[in-house]
Design a protein around this motif. Structure first.
Motif, PDB file in Angstrom:
ATOM      1  N   ARG A  99       0.818  -1.208   0.000  1.00 35.61           N
ATOM      2  CA  ARG A  99       0.000   0.000   0.000  1.00 35.61           C
ATOM      3  C   ARG A  99       0.860   1.269   0.000  1.00 35.61           C
ATOM      4  O   ARG A  99       0.358   2.356  -0.283  1.00 35.61           O
ATOM      5  CB  ARG A  99      -0.937   0.008   1.214  1.00 35.61           C
ATOM      6  CG  ARG A  99      -0.224   0.043   2.550  1.00 35.61           C
ATOM      7  CD  ARG A  99      -1.182   0.015   3.723  1.00 35.61           C
ATOM      8  NE  ARG A  99      -0.454  -0.089   4.992  1.00 35.61           N
ATOM      9  CZ  ARG A  99      -0.012  -1.223   5.500  1.00 35.61           C
ATOM     10  NH1 ARG A  99      -0.222  -2.362   4.854  1.00 35.61           N
ATOM     11  NH2 ARG A  99       0.648  -1.228   6.648  1.00 35.61           N
ATOM     12  N   GLU A 100       2.155   1.133   0.336  1.00 33.74           N
ATOM     13  CA  GLU A 100       3.073   2.266   0.318  1.00 33.74           C
ATOM     14  C   GLU A 100       3.747   2.427  -1.042  1.00 33.74           C
ATOM     15  O   GLU A 100       4.520   3.356  -1.234  1.00 33.74           O
ATOM     16  CB  GLU A 100       4.154   2.079   1.400  1.00 33.74           C
ATOM     17  CG  GLU A 100       3.592   2.077   2.813  1.00 33.74           C
ATOM     18  CD  GLU A 100       4.631   1.653   3.842  1.00 33.74           C
ATOM     19  OE1 GLU A 100       5.731   1.213   3.439  1.00 33.74           O
ATOM     20  OE2 GLU A 100       4.342   1.760   5.045  1.00 33.74           O
ATOM     21  N   ARG A 101       3.438   1.536  -1.972  1.00 38.20           N
ATOM     22  CA  ARG A 101       4.037   1.592  -3.316  1.00 38.20           C
ATOM     23  C   ARG A 101       2.987   1.212  -4.355  1.00 38.20           C
ATOM     24  O   ARG A 101       3.191   0.357  -5.218  1.00 38.20           O
ATOM     25  CB  ARG A 101       5.249   0.657  -3.390  1.00 38.20           C
ATOM     26  CG  ARG A 101       5.013  -0.708  -2.761  1.00 38.20           C
ATOM     27  CD  ARG A 101       6.205  -1.638  -2.824  1.00 38.20           C
ATOM     28  NE  ARG A 101       6.594  -1.992  -4.160  1.00 38.20           N
ATOM     29  CZ  ARG A 101       7.074  -3.189  -4.507  1.00 38.20           C
ATOM     30  NH1 ARG A 101       7.200  -4.159  -3.613  1.00 38.20           N
ATOM     31  NH2 ARG A 101       7.421  -3.434  -5.738  1.00 38.20           N
ATOM     32  N   ARG A 102       1.817   1.857  -4.246  1.00 36.62           N
ATOM     33  CA  ARG A 102       0.665   1.500  -5.078  1.00 36.62           C
ATOM     34  C   ARG A 102       0.973   1.558  -6.569  1.00 36.62           C
ATOM     35  O   ARG A 102       0.412   0.797  -7.355  1.00 36.62           O
ATOM     36  CB  ARG A 102      -0.520   2.406  -4.759  1.00 36.62           C
ATOM     37  CG  ARG A 102      -1.074   2.225  -3.362  1.00 36.62           C
ATOM     38  CD  ARG A 102      -2.282   3.127  -3.116  1.00 36.62           C
ATOM     39  NE  ARG A 102      -2.692   3.061  -1.733  1.00 36.62           N
ATOM     40  CZ  ARG A 102      -3.466   2.106  -1.209  1.00 36.62           C
ATOM     41  NH1 ARG A 102      -3.912   1.148  -1.981  1.00 36.62           N
ATOM     42  NH2 ARG A 102      -3.779   2.109   0.063  1.00 36.62           N
ATOM     43  N   GLN A 103       1.842   2.481  -6.994  1.00 40.31           N
ATOM     44  CA  GLN A 103       2.109   2.620  -8.415  1.00 40.31           C
ATOM     45  C   GLN A 103       2.787   1.375  -8.991  1.00 40.31           C
ATOM     46  O   GLN A 103       2.833   1.194 -10.206  1.00 40.31           O
ATOM     47  CB  GLN A 103       2.977   3.848  -8.678  1.00 40.31           C
ATOM     48  CG  GLN A 103       4.414   3.743  -8.200  1.00 40.31           C
ATOM     49  CD  GLN A 103       5.135   5.063  -8.242  1.00 40.31           C
ATOM     50  OE1 GLN A 103       4.873   5.949  -7.428  1.00 40.31           O
ATOM     51  NE2 GLN A 103       6.039   5.220  -9.203  1.00 40.31           N
ATOM     52  N   ASP A 104       3.328   0.504  -8.118  1.00 41.77           N
ATOM     53  CA  ASP A 104       3.962  -0.728  -8.588  1.00 41.77           C
ATOM     54  C   ASP A 104       2.965  -1.862  -8.797  1.00 41.77           C
ATOM     55  O   ASP A 104       3.327  -2.897  -9.368  1.00 41.77           O
ATOM     56  CB  ASP A 104       5.025  -1.193  -7.592  1.00 41.77           C
ATOM     57  CG  ASP A 104       6.245  -0.298  -7.586  1.00 41.77           C
ATOM     58  OD1 ASP A 104       6.454   0.422  -8.576  1.00 41.77           O
ATOM     59  OD2 ASP A 104       6.982  -0.301  -6.574  1.00 41.77           O
ATOM     60  N   ILE A 105       1.722  -1.690  -8.348  1.00 38.21           N
ATOM     61  CA  ILE A 105       0.750  -2.786  -8.437  1.00 38.21           C
ATOM     62  C   ILE A 105       0.511  -3.228  -9.878  1.00 38.21           C
ATOM     63  O   ILE A 105       0.522  -4.431 -10.170  1.00 38.21           O
ATOM     64  CB  ILE A 105      -0.558  -2.415  -7.711  1.00 38.21           C
ATOM     65  CG1 ILE A 105      -0.300  -2.370  -6.193  1.00 38.21           C
ATOM     66  CG2 ILE A 105      -1.682  -3.402  -8.036  1.00 38.21           C
ATOM     67  CD1 ILE A 105      -1.478  -1.913  -5.364  1.00 38.21           C
ATOM     68  N   PRO A 106       0.291  -2.311 -10.854  1.00 41.56           N
ATOM     69  CA  PRO A 106       0.135  -2.775 -12.243  1.00 41.56           C
ATOM     70  C   PRO A 106       1.362  -3.533 -12.759  1.00 41.56           C
ATOM     71  O   PRO A 106       1.225  -4.535 -13.474  1.00 41.56           O
ATOM     72  CB  PRO A 106      -0.090  -1.477 -13.024  1.00 41.56           C
ATOM     73  CG  PRO A 106      -0.678  -0.530 -12.027  1.00 41.56           C
ATOM     74  CD  PRO A 106       0.014  -0.864 -10.737  1.00 41.56           C
TER      75      PRO A 106
END
Length: 471
Positions: free
Chosen positions: A312-319
């Motif tokens: 949740r602290e690196r949401r941009q990495d989810i995709p």
């Protein structure tokens, strides 16, 4: 008169060159800019700068190739590597290639100036170290700023055998970080031995760590080497170190201090040379204060600490992670790769992921098996992920809206209110009209408007077209 420091900047992006030139000149540093590595190499015949700042991806020779050449021809020159495509491979390659520093874009201009000044000072004081080997396997995926700190730490430690403590929530990938530290260390050709101290029964853990002699206890029919001996010359990764029993903490401390131990039932000391990497999801400082973890052992382990961020602290990495795990799952199962729709990416990016990366990886395996078509729709997600409303985010719709805004800004989108405000008003109007069965007078009261205001809003938002909005 003191000579001005002179640096070279190599980047095919004109705006980056302009920003750095302006900032450095303001700081009293002379700058010469180049659009490609070839231009700069020609100038080395008659000049050498105090430091060099180069992009990692450029037409022709890239930054790492340039770095390698400069390490051979000008090993004393500090080189700062910039990149907008941040990954572990780039960070480690930059540091192992002899880079002075690794600077992810976008960067703070003041930080860049400070970094260049440090590089120039280092040039004056000493030359750079010789480069070591290179690895082409990106073990960890991530472009978020929080992951850049992890990559930078691994890169800085790539020529070191120092003890490291990794902390982070369960499922964040602490063992991956430990593997990366080993693979990019001078011990890479030696064993990497991992032991989860929380997964081994207390009465067996001592034997697992230190081995035992034949007849040391019931069932010990032959001598056995423990994990310390198996890791001799290499790396021993002790996961969930915070759960280690107190008596074994004492034994571990002695090994770290003396480099030797006795097998269970043994009388001859065993000498080993092992690098320790420990990990925990617990707060060891709190465990020390509660008397559950030895303070002297904590200080032995806490030489260098690396924090692995929660998902949740690196949401941009989810995709990125989703794409990777879906590909891996498809290859494992020998089936067609699933493709998530944009709304699925948005939905998953807004979740809090208490199980972190491990939970996301398991979801990808589930979707690869259970999703009916090639495209993944929101209704293909497992039931527990549909229950996030009111549970995942304590802030309700306001926090959902905040997550949406963060996602849009991270994608570089602007004028958010021009899109969000009309959409918000449409939703409110439709909900009020639905509640009143289309009666505009009553709907206007529910919204806190007059009837004329509601009618004007409906017209402004073009809601009359194709919609039954009452009268």
């Amino acid at each position: 008169m003191t000579r001005r420091e002179h640096i070279w900047v190599i980047d095919d992006d004109r705006s980056i060159r302009w920003v750095l030139e302006r900032a450095m000149n303001k700081a009293g540093i002379e700058v010469t800019s180049f659009t490609c590595a070839a231009e700069a190499l020609e100038c080395f015949e008659h000049d050498v700068p105090d430091a060099l700042v180069t992009d990692i991806r450029m037409p022709g020779m890239d930054g790492l190739e340039l770095l390698s050449r400069l390490q051979r021809e000008h090993p004393e020159l500090p080189v700062i590597i910039m990149t907008a495509h941040s990954d572990l491979e780039s960070a480690v390659s930059a540091y192992q290639g002899g880079a002075f520093e690794y600077l992810p874009k976008p960067f703070d201009v003041d930080d860049a100036v400070s970094l260049v000044k440090r590089a120039c000072q280092a040039r004056r004081e000493r030359g750079r170290e010789e480069p070591s080997g290179n690895s082409k396997t990106p073990e960890i995926i991530g472009e978020a700023p929080a992951m850049q700190e992890v990559f930078r730490a691994i890169g800085r430690l790539s020529r070191s055998n120092i003890t490291v403590l990794i902390n982070g929530e369960s499922g964040t990938g602490k063992e991956l970080v430990a593997h990366a530290l080993h693979r990019h260390s001078p011990r890479a050709h030696m064993p990497f031995i991992a032991l989860n101290t929380a997964a081994i029964p207390k009465d067996l853990l001592e034997s697992e760590l230190f081995g035992h002699e034949k007849g040391a206890f019931t069932g010990a029919q032959s001598a056995r080497r423990g994990r310390f001996e198996q890791a001799d010359g290499g790396t021993l990764f002790l996961d969930e170190i915070g759960d280690m029993p107190a008596e074994l903490q004492t034994r571990l401390l002695r090994v770290l201090a003396d480099g030797e131990f006795y097998r269970v039932g043994g009388h001859m000391p065993v000498k080993v040379e092992v690098r320790i990497i420990a990990a925990t999801h617990q707060n060891l400082e709190s465990r020390v204060q509660e008397g559950l973890f030895r303070e002297d052992l904590f200080h032995r382990l806490n030489v260098i600490r690396i924090h692995v961020p929660a998902l949740r602290e690196r949401r941009q990495d989810i995709p990125l992670l989703l794409n990777h795990f879906l590909g891996t799952a498809a290859a494992e199962l020998n089936v067609e790769r699933k493709v998530p729709l944009p709304e699925v990416l948005d939905y998953l990016t807004a979740l809090d992921w208490p199980g972190n990366v491990r939970q996301l990886e398991n979801l990808c395996r589930w979707l690869t098996v259970m999703a009916s078509g090639r495209e993944i729709h929101v209704n293909d997600l497992p039931p527990e992920l549909h229950e996030r409303s009111g549970n995942t985010h304590g802030g309700g719709w306001e926090e959902e809206l905040a997550h949406w805004a963060e996602q849009e800004l991270a994608r570089g989108n602007a004028a958010l209110l021009d899109r969000a405000t009309p959409a918000f008003e449409r939703i409110m109007i439709r909900a009020a009209l639905k509640k009143t069965g289309g009666r505009r007078q009553d709907a206007a009261k529910l919204l806190g408007w007059g009837r004329n205001t509601l009618t004007r809003k409906i017209n402004e938002l073009n809601m009359d077209a194709g919609e039954d909005l009452g009268a």
